[in-house]
Design a protein around this motif. Sequence first.
Motif, PDB file in Angstrom:
ATOM      1  N   PRO A 259       0.831  -1.215   0.000  1.00  0.00           N
ATOM      2  CA  PRO A 259       0.000   0.000   0.000  1.00  0.00           C
ATOM      3  C   PRO A 259       0.863   1.261   0.000  1.00  0.00           C
ATOM      4  O   PRO A 259       0.796   2.089   0.908  1.00  0.00           O
ATOM      5  CB  PRO A 259      -0.819  -0.149   1.285  1.00  0.00           C
ATOM      6  N   ILE A 260       1.686   1.413  -1.047  1.00  0.00           N
ATOM      7  CA  ILE A 260       2.637   2.517  -1.176  1.00  0.00           C
ATOM      8  C   ILE A 260       2.326   3.302  -2.444  1.00  0.00           C
ATOM      9  O   ILE A 260       2.027   2.717  -3.486  1.00  0.00           O
ATOM     10  CB  ILE A 260       4.082   1.992  -1.244  1.00  0.00           C
ATOM     11  N   GLU A 261       2.431   4.609  -2.346  1.00  0.00           N
ATOM     12  CA  GLU A 261       2.324   5.438  -3.538  1.00  0.00           C
ATOM     13  C   GLU A 261       3.179   6.690  -3.360  1.00  0.00           C
ATOM     14  O   GLU A 261       3.551   7.061  -2.248  1.00  0.00           O
ATOM     15  CB  GLU A 261       0.874   5.833  -3.802  1.00  0.00           C
ATOM     16  N   MET A 262       3.516   7.330  -4.469  1.00  0.00           N
ATOM     17  CA  MET A 262       4.210   8.610  -4.432  1.00  0.00           C
ATOM     18  C   MET A 262       3.220   9.701  -4.012  1.00  0.00           C
ATOM     19  O   MET A 262       2.094   9.769  -4.536  1.00  0.00           O
ATOM     20  CB  MET A 262       4.791   8.947  -5.796  1.00  0.00           C
ATOM     21  N   THR A 263       3.638  10.560  -3.077  1.00  0.00           N
ATOM     22  CA  THR A 263       2.733  11.583  -2.566  1.00  0.00           C
ATOM     23  C   THR A 263       3.307  12.990  -2.661  1.00  0.00           C
ATOM     24  O   THR A 263       2.618  13.960  -2.312  1.00  0.00           O
ATOM     25  CB  THR A 263       2.370  11.294  -1.099  1.00  0.00           C
ATOM     26  N   ARG A 264       4.556  13.130  -3.120  1.00  0.00           N
ATOM     27  CA  ARG A 264       5.152  14.456  -3.257  1.00  0.00           C
ATOM     28  C   ARG A 264       6.295  14.361  -4.263  1.00  0.00           C
ATOM     29  O   ARG A 264       7.062  13.394  -4.255  1.00  0.00           O
ATOM     30  CB  ARG A 264       5.672  14.967  -1.910  1.00  0.00           C
ATOM     31  N   ASP A 265       6.430  15.382  -5.113  1.00  0.00           N
ATOM     32  CA  ASP A 265       7.498  15.377  -6.115  1.00  0.00           C
ATOM     33  C   ASP A 265       7.813  16.810  -6.517  1.00  0.00           C
ATOM     34  O   ASP A 265       7.054  17.432  -7.266  1.00  0.00           O
ATOM     35  CB  ASP A 265       7.084  14.540  -7.330  1.00  0.00           C
ATOM     36  N   GLU A 266       8.925  17.344  -5.989  1.00  0.00           N
ATOM     37  CA  GLU A 266       9.310  18.719  -6.270  1.00  0.00           C
ATOM     38  C   GLU A 266      10.805  18.790  -6.554  1.00  0.00           C
ATOM     39  O   GLU A 266      11.598  18.046  -5.982  1.00  0.00           O
ATOM     40  CB  GLU A 266       8.980  19.640  -5.089  1.00  0.00           C
ATOM     41  N   SER A 267      11.187  19.728  -7.423  1.00  0.00           N
ATOM     42  CA  SER A 267      12.603  19.954  -7.705  1.00  0.00           C
ATOM     43  C   SER A 267      13.231  20.746  -6.563  1.00  0.00           C
ATOM     44  O   SER A 267      12.599  21.642  -5.990  1.00  0.00           O
ATOM     45  CB  SER A 267      12.764  20.718  -9.014  1.00  0.00           C
ATOM     46  N   LEU A 268      14.475  20.422  -6.238  1.00  0.00           N
ATOM     47  CA  LEU A 268      15.209  21.158  -5.215  1.00  0.00           C
ATOM     48  C   LEU A 268      15.989  22.327  -5.800  1.00  0.00           C
ATOM     49  O   LEU A 268      16.495  23.179  -5.066  1.00  0.00           O
ATOM     50  CB  LEU A 268      16.178  20.223  -4.489  1.00  0.00           C
ATOM     51  N   ILE A 269      16.105  22.372  -7.117  1.00  0.00           N
ATOM     52  CA  ILE A 269      16.942  23.391  -7.757  1.00  0.00           C
ATOM     53  C   ILE A 269      16.169  24.206  -8.788  1.00  0.00           C
ATOM     54  O   ILE A 269      16.763  24.909  -9.601  1.00  0.00           O
ATOM     55  CB  ILE A 269      18.176  22.738  -8.421  1.00  0.00           C
ATOM     56  N   GLY A 270      14.855  24.094  -8.765  1.00  0.00           N
ATOM     57  CA  GLY A 270      14.046  24.881  -9.681  1.00  0.00           C
ATOM     58  C   GLY A 270      13.932  24.309 -11.081  1.00  0.00           C
ATOM     59  O   GLY A 270      13.432  24.983 -11.988  1.00  0.00           O
ATOM     60  N   GLY A 271      14.359  23.075 -11.278  1.00  0.00           N
ATOM     61  CA  GLY A 271      14.287  22.447 -12.582  1.00  0.00           C
ATOM     62  C   GLY A 271      13.189  21.417 -12.655  1.00  0.00           C
ATOM     63  O   GLY A 271      12.077  21.613 -12.149  1.00  0.00           O
ATOM     64  N   LEU A 272      13.525  20.283 -13.267  1.00  0.00           N
ATOM     65  CA  LEU A 272      12.552  19.216 -13.430  1.00  0.00           C
ATOM     66  C   LEU A 272      12.327  18.473 -12.122  1.00  0.00           C
ATOM     67  O   LEU A 272      13.229  18.357 -11.284  1.00  0.00           O
ATOM     68  CB  LEU A 272      13.044  18.228 -14.501  1.00  0.00           C
ATOM     69  N   ASN A 273      11.113  17.957 -11.964  1.00  0.00           N
ATOM     70  CA  ASN A 273      10.891  17.056 -10.841  1.00  0.00           C
ATOM     71  C   ASN A 273      11.241  15.628 -11.269  1.00  0.00           C
ATOM     72  O   ASN A 273      11.621  15.385 -12.426  1.00  0.00           O
ATOM     73  CB  ASN A 273       9.461  17.166 -10.298  1.00  0.00           C
ATOM     74  N   TYR A 274      11.106  14.689 -10.341  1.00  0.00           N
ATOM     75  CA  TYR A 274      11.545  13.314 -10.603  1.00  0.00           C
ATOM     76  C   TYR A 274      10.724  12.678 -11.732  1.00  0.00           C
ATOM     77  O   TYR A 274      11.264  12.019 -12.626  1.00  0.00           O
ATOM     78  CB  TYR A 274      11.425  12.505  -9.313  1.00  0.00           C
ATOM     79  N   ASN A 275       9.425  12.892 -11.697  1.00  0.00           N
ATOM     80  CA  ASN A 275       8.570  12.335 -12.743  1.00  0.00           C
ATOM     81  C   ASN A 275       8.979  12.869 -14.113  1.00  0.00           C
ATOM     82  O   ASN A 275       9.029  12.119 -15.097  1.00  0.00           O
ATOM     83  CB  ASN A 275       7.110  12.684 -12.445  1.00  0.00           C
ATOM     84  N   GLU A 276       9.280  14.152 -14.193  1.00  0.00           N
ATOM     85  CA  GLU A 276       9.667  14.745 -15.476  1.00  0.00           C
ATOM     86  C   GLU A 276      11.021  14.222 -15.950  1.00  0.00           C
ATOM     87  O   GLU A 276      11.231  14.020 -17.148  1.00  0.00           O
ATOM     88  CB  GLU A 276       9.681  16.267 -15.340  1.00  0.00           C
ATOM     89  N   SER A 773      16.383   9.667  -5.669  1.00  0.00           N
ATOM     90  CA  SER A 773      15.742  10.839  -6.276  1.00  0.00           C
ATOM     91  C   SER A 773      16.460  12.120  -5.883  1.00  0.00           C
ATOM     92  O   SER A 773      16.659  13.012  -6.723  1.00  0.00           O
ATOM     93  CB  SER A 773      14.271  10.908  -5.869  1.00  0.00           C
ATOM     94  N   GLY A 774      16.851  12.236  -4.616  1.00  0.00           N
ATOM     95  CA  GLY A 774      17.545  13.438  -4.185  1.00  0.00           C
ATOM     96  C   GLY A 774      19.020  13.428  -4.514  1.00  0.00           C
ATOM     97  O   GLY A 774      19.568  14.411  -5.017  1.00  0.00           O
ATOM     98  N   SER A 775      19.677  12.300  -4.267  1.00  0.00           N
ATOM     99  CA  SER A 775      21.129  12.238  -4.448  1.00  0.00           C
ATOM    100  C   SER A 775      21.539  12.272  -5.908  1.00  0.00           C
ATOM    101  O   SER A 775      22.648  12.708  -6.238  1.00  0.00           O
ATOM    102  CB  SER A 775      21.683  10.971  -3.784  1.00  0.00           C
ATOM    103  N   ASN A 776      20.659  11.839  -6.824  1.00  0.00           N
ATOM    104  CA  ASN A 776      21.027  11.770  -8.234  1.00  0.00           C
ATOM    105  C   ASN A 776      20.234  12.701  -9.142  1.00  0.00           C
ATOM    106  O   ASN A 776      20.692  13.003 -10.252  1.00  0.00           O
ATOM    107  CB  ASN A 776      20.872  10.330  -8.737  1.00  0.00           C
ATOM    108  N   PHE A 777      19.044  13.161  -8.676  1.00  0.00           N
ATOM    109  CA  PHE A 777      18.224  14.004  -9.542  1.00  0.00           C
ATOM    110  C   PHE A 777      17.832  15.328  -8.882  1.00  0.00           C
ATOM    111  O   PHE A 777      17.101  16.111  -9.474  1.00  0.00           O
ATOM    112  CB  PHE A 777      16.965  13.250  -9.972  1.00  0.00           C
ATOM    113  N   ASN A 778      18.306  15.566  -7.663  1.00  0.00           N
ATOM    114  CA  ASN A 778      18.027  16.824  -6.968  1.00  0.00           C
ATOM    115  C   ASN A 778      16.538  17.119  -6.858  1.00  0.00           C
ATOM    116  O   ASN A 778      16.079  18.237  -7.104  1.00  0.00           O
ATOM    117  CB  ASN A 778      18.730  17.992  -7.658  1.00  0.00           C
TER     118      ASN A 778
END
Length: 800
Positions: A259-276, A773-778
Amino acid sequence: MSQPVNSPKFFRQPLALAIALSIGGLSQSALAQETPTLEEVLVTAQKRVETLQEVPISVSALSGDKISEAGIENVEDLTVHLPNLHFTETGISTQIRVRGIGSDNSQGFEQSVGMYIDGIYYGRAQLFRAPMMDMERAELLRGPQSTLFGKNSVAGALNLTTARPTDELTGRVALSMGDEFGEQEVNAMLSGPFTDNFRGRIAIREFEDDGYFYNAFTREDSAMTEESTVRLSLELDASERLSLYLKGERNEFDTVGRPIEMTRDESLIGGLNYNEYLTLLSQPGFDSEADYVRDINLVEYSNNEVNNVTFEAAYEFDSMTLTAVTGLLDYAYNEKCDCDFTAAEILDIDLVEDYDQFSQELRLNSNADSDIEWIAGVYYQSYDQNFDDTTHIAAEGNLLTQLSAQTAVMADTAVWRSFEQSSDTWALFGQMTYSFNPEWHLTVGARYTEETKEAHKVINITEDAEGTTPVTDPVQAQVLGLTYLGVFLLESEQSPGGHDVRGERDESAFTPMINLQHDFSDDIMFYGSYTNGFKAGGFDPRSNRIGAFGTAPSTGVDPLLYFEFEEERADAFEFGMKSTIADGRGEINLALYHTKYEDLQISQFDGGVGFNVGNAKDTTVQGIELDGRWALADGFTLNYGAAWLDFEYKDFENGNCYEGQTRDGADLDNDGNLDTCDYTGKRGVYTPELTLNLSLDYRYAMTGDLDLVGFVDMQYLSSQQVHVNQDPAGEIDGYTLFGARIAIDSNNWTVALVGKNLGDEEIISYSANAPLSGSNFNTNTFYSFVRKPRTIALEGVLKF
């Protein structure tokens, strides 16, 4: 995200309306009957049978009938009915907490909340997932319980008692069918005598559930569950003084999906998010809304088997009883985790664990009531644990291998981790209550514990994705080691292919307690207590590091720095009152507590694919608990509970940072740790400030043969942090849960409707960052566990 409790969506539900009408239509004749009184609740919180109101500690209890009627199937369901108890399942572990204290993600942890079933210690995280059935009683003892329950009950003890054989032939078959998720449950029990002094009981449970999540990538339901339990118990009165009890139980509980799902996805550097990023790299994307929809490409599963044999012999002398309790406990599980939590081909992890435990307790209890009541005993326990996990990097189509020429060398490789741990523990314990007079009683107790623990961890990078063949070529090992270090934060000596760490601990602890009780009257009792708690240190299987980050042990850095964690201790003060009022019609119980923990054991996500274990130097929890019952009318009872919790890290400077947080220090802190963040002054995870519990139970005689039976339960929890690394976005709003049951009951049959989470609250119970997601895609990308939405089931029961 949470459904308001006054939402029309709730009040439109037919079941809720029927219950409201049945309670609202309580007849005037029922209310006008003679003053009702409460039935006594029996507990074994002090290893002897007592009423709940006699025990001078903070304890709550549920009867077996309530457990059955409320549809309580596991520890998670218990949390709705027992204040200050919290349960959560994570990506690789399970946690329960009392008063905000529990154990985080690590297969190396014993649990801070000790769970005991018929006197046998169930101390590993995976055992908290086991289903419950045919219970006699559930008791929650809050605060350290080291004297009678042992070294690891430093936050509290969950004392569960299964139903015993009966003197008369009785049986029960119950069938329950859910309305939406394909839930089907069968419970059957047969109990009775073989001879005048020999009795037996057999209980069987089967459960299936199609799951309440939908995998949009595979177009299948998710978190499908199958559970199967059988328990046989035998009881023999061998003589007037000797009684023997034997119980054997086998429990299998398997799931497909989570019962797991993604619930938040934001860029840390103002670029693409993980989904993008994923869609840009021609990988499947995902939906980051909390909507019970997930996107994964692998078939996840968790297959679990638990076996237990318990033997108890009790011999009653003239003035004392000698009891021997022997326990054999083992479990095994294997899991497949799509641990990138997306439909992209990134990484999957296999987890396998085997655990074998033997325990023996001998204790003497005083019998006759006198000025001195006492208990003394000796305890021995040993266990062997083997835990392996393998992180696979597929040869084709894997996102990691496409990022750069450097990461391409990871194709068709794996990280294999093996952990072995064994323990031998023995303890002496005793507790004595001296009555100065009928009003004043002093209880003193202590436990002395010694434990030897050994552990061995190996991490290897393998040259095949199955994780079977360690890298042997030195050049390849060095290249892969540096690559995994950069991507997974995996530190490895790579000489040639991994690291190998061993450790041994010898610990001893003396944990005293003192409790002073004053019986102000026959109906009011005050008490004050001091208790010392202890939880053993140990070794962690999940950390990816050895020594200081990027530094081989040969340079003099402690190789156990990220492998070994220290023992934790607690000093607890509690003041309380228990009272029976209005001629036995009501109860008011109050507890005020203050507990200081030293070296609280903590595990936090490292940003890659691992968890780091350490100790928070000083932590304080304090609060107030209020609970009791009130007989509103004959057959109509109110149960209530309230808890206020204040939790604060007083000294915790070495916490793992959440994604995007400014770190303390440059490369290494003075103690050799990685860049860390200061948690001092913060609350812990799963520490709602306020918890409220209410329950209305009702039984009304409709005719001579039929009763209308029902209850309504409510639990409110205020806002709390559920993100493992305390990301501010991981704090959830407060929520309210409603449950209810309405039934027509006769001597031989029952028909009932049972509802859980009737307000259809969408509750996130755990959040962490998606690995890499954070360590490789910010990006700051959360995966979360979400509790089950509203369920309604029809239940039919045959009794004889």
